[in-house]
Design an enzyme around this catalytic site. Structure first.
Site, PDB file in Angstrom:
ATOM      1  N   LYS A 143      70.888  44.419  13.168  1.00  0.00           N
ATOM      2  CA  LYS A 143      71.454  43.417  14.504  1.00  0.00           C
ATOM      3  C   LYS A 143      72.040  44.495  15.244  1.00  0.00           C
ATOM      4  CE  LYS A 143      71.273  38.719  12.678  1.00  0.00           C
ATOM      5  NZ  LYS A 143      71.349  39.038  11.251  1.00  0.00           N
TER       6      LYS A 143
HETATM    7  P1  5BU Z   1      70.249  31.453   4.399  1.00  0.00           P
HETATM    8  O1  5BU Z   1      70.899  31.738   3.103  1.00  0.00           O
HETATM    9  O2  5BU Z   1      68.906  30.888   4.219  1.00  0.00           O
HETATM   10  O3  5BU Z   1      70.897  30.629   5.357  1.00  0.00           O
HETATM   11  O4  5BU Z   1      70.232  33.111   5.213  1.00  0.00           O
HETATM   12  C1  5BU Z   1      69.535  33.564   6.280  1.00  0.00           C
HETATM   13  C2  5BU Z   1      69.729  34.911   6.562  1.00  0.00           C
HETATM   14  O5  5BU Z   1      68.940  35.128   7.684  1.00  0.00           O
HETATM   15  C3  5BU Z   1      70.859  35.660   6.561  1.00  0.00           C
HETATM   16  O6  5BU Z   1      70.908  36.877   5.931  1.00  0.00           O
HETATM   17  C4  5BU Z   1      71.127  35.603   8.015  1.00  0.00           C
HETATM   18  O7  5BU Z   1      72.004  36.797   8.217  1.00  0.00           O
HETATM   19  C5  5BU Z   1      70.002  36.016   8.696  1.00  0.00           C
HETATM   20  N1  5BU Z   1      69.795  35.242   9.993  1.00  0.00           N
HETATM   21  C6  5BU Z   1      69.902  34.035  10.398  1.00  0.00           C
HETATM   22  O8  5BU Z   1      70.118  33.147   9.524  1.00  0.00           O
HETATM   23  N2  5BU Z   1      69.608  33.554  11.354  1.00  0.00           N
HETATM   24  C7  5BU Z   1      69.484  34.299  12.673  1.00  0.00           C
HETATM   25  O9  5BU Z   1      69.232  33.847  13.879  1.00  0.00           O
HETATM   26  C8  5BU Z   1      69.083  35.781  12.018  1.00  0.00           C
HETATM   27  C9  5BU Z   1      69.412  36.259  10.878  1.00  0.00           C
HETATM   28 BR1  5BU Z   1      68.802  37.065  13.543  1.00  0.00          BR
END
Ligand code: 5BU
Length: 260
Positions: free
Chosen positions: A93
């Site tokens: 990002k």
């Molecule tokens: P989760 O454990 O499924 O909540 O992880 C989601 C991942 O996606 C995590 O690594 C975040 O940094 C990433 N992410 C997110 O959740 N939402 C966004 O809008 C973006 C990245 Br861009």
């Protein structure tokens, strides 16, 4: 049901090598699942890549959370990616001016450009950030995803901002391969839409993350790829859980589209 081009067809339309590879291997492996490996242990991240490799099309990292990072991390991950055929996406990002972002991408401790097929950038700084990253990534055949929307509650990335991301992608379509978004935001079939914040059941975490279902994201919103983190990596049996998501994602892709 809307008429849509298959991943395979889209592989033949894009000229970007990573987008081509990704669309192709999604069809070959029958998976639109990406895993977000947010462990702070490099060893664990590499173990996850090896264990989940067969059921994913893309492996998403946050290299700057590793507490035991060693410079051979990227090389090791690339070897696993080659063995299991998946694309590596460092979710860095970038958000600075072009010059600084290019330095952050190529250098520092992590040398992201040496091993990540894809990275992403906020468009807050304007087109210069894309131009800066492109000087590093494009000669290496790597690609960029633009953050058009985010999964978190209260996100400011919406409306005109999201539309601007789609316009910038067109302007830099030899380098930008698609978007992080909650839905299909561009009708250009060469762009891939990836969506984080996905679970089998809707919900949220305690820090603003919100979860939408596979069916909603792939089936209704017509995104292309789901990114799943903790619900797989923290599961008792991560591979079994990944298989559930793989099946759900593929089923939603097949049943929601009149594929050509
Ligand atoms: P989760 O454990 O499924 O909540 O992880 C989601 C991942 O996606 C995590 O690594 C975040 O940094 C990433 N992410 C997110 O959740 N939402 C966004 O809008 C973006 C990245 Br861009």
């Amino acid at each position: 049901m809307t008429e849509q081009l298959s991943y395979l067809k889209r592989a033949s339309l894009t000229r970007h090598p990573i987008a081509q590879k990704l669309f192709k291997l999604m069809e070959d492996k029958k998976t639109n699942l990406a895993v977000a490996a947010d462990s702070t242990s490099q060893k664990h991240v590499l173990e996850l890549a090896d264990a989940l490799g067969p059921s994913i099309c893309l492996f998403k990292t946050h290299v700057d959370i590793l507490s035991d990072f060693t410079p051979d991390f990227g090389k090791q991950l690339q070897e696993i990616a080659k063995r299991h055929q998946f694309v590596i996406f460092e979710d860095r990002k970038f958000a600075d001016i072009g010059q600084t972002s290019a330095l952050q991408y190529a250098g520092g401790i992590y040398r992201i450009a040496d091993w990540a097929d894809l990275v992403n950038a906020h468009i807050v700084p304007g087109p210069g950030i894309i131009e800066g990253l492109k000087t590093v990534g494009h000669p290496k055949g790597q690609g960029l995803l633009l953050l058009a929307e985010m999964s978190s509650q209260g996100t400011l990335a919406k409306g005109a901002y999201t539309k601007k991301a789609a316009l910038l992608a067109e302007q830099f379509n030899d380098y930008v391969v698609g978007f992080i978004s909650l839905r299909k935001i561009s009708s250009n079939p060469t762009f891939i839409h990836m969506t984080p914040g996905v679970k089998l059941k809707p919900g949220k975490d305690s820090l603003g993350q919100s979860y939408r279902t596979v069916e909603k994201i792939i089936g209704k919103n017509l995104s292309d790829l789901i990114i799943v983190g903790r619900d797989i990596t923290h599961a008792k049996d991560p591979l079994q859980q990944a298989l559930l998501y793989q099946q759900a994602g593929w089923e939603a892709y097949k049943s929601s589209r009149d594929l050509r």
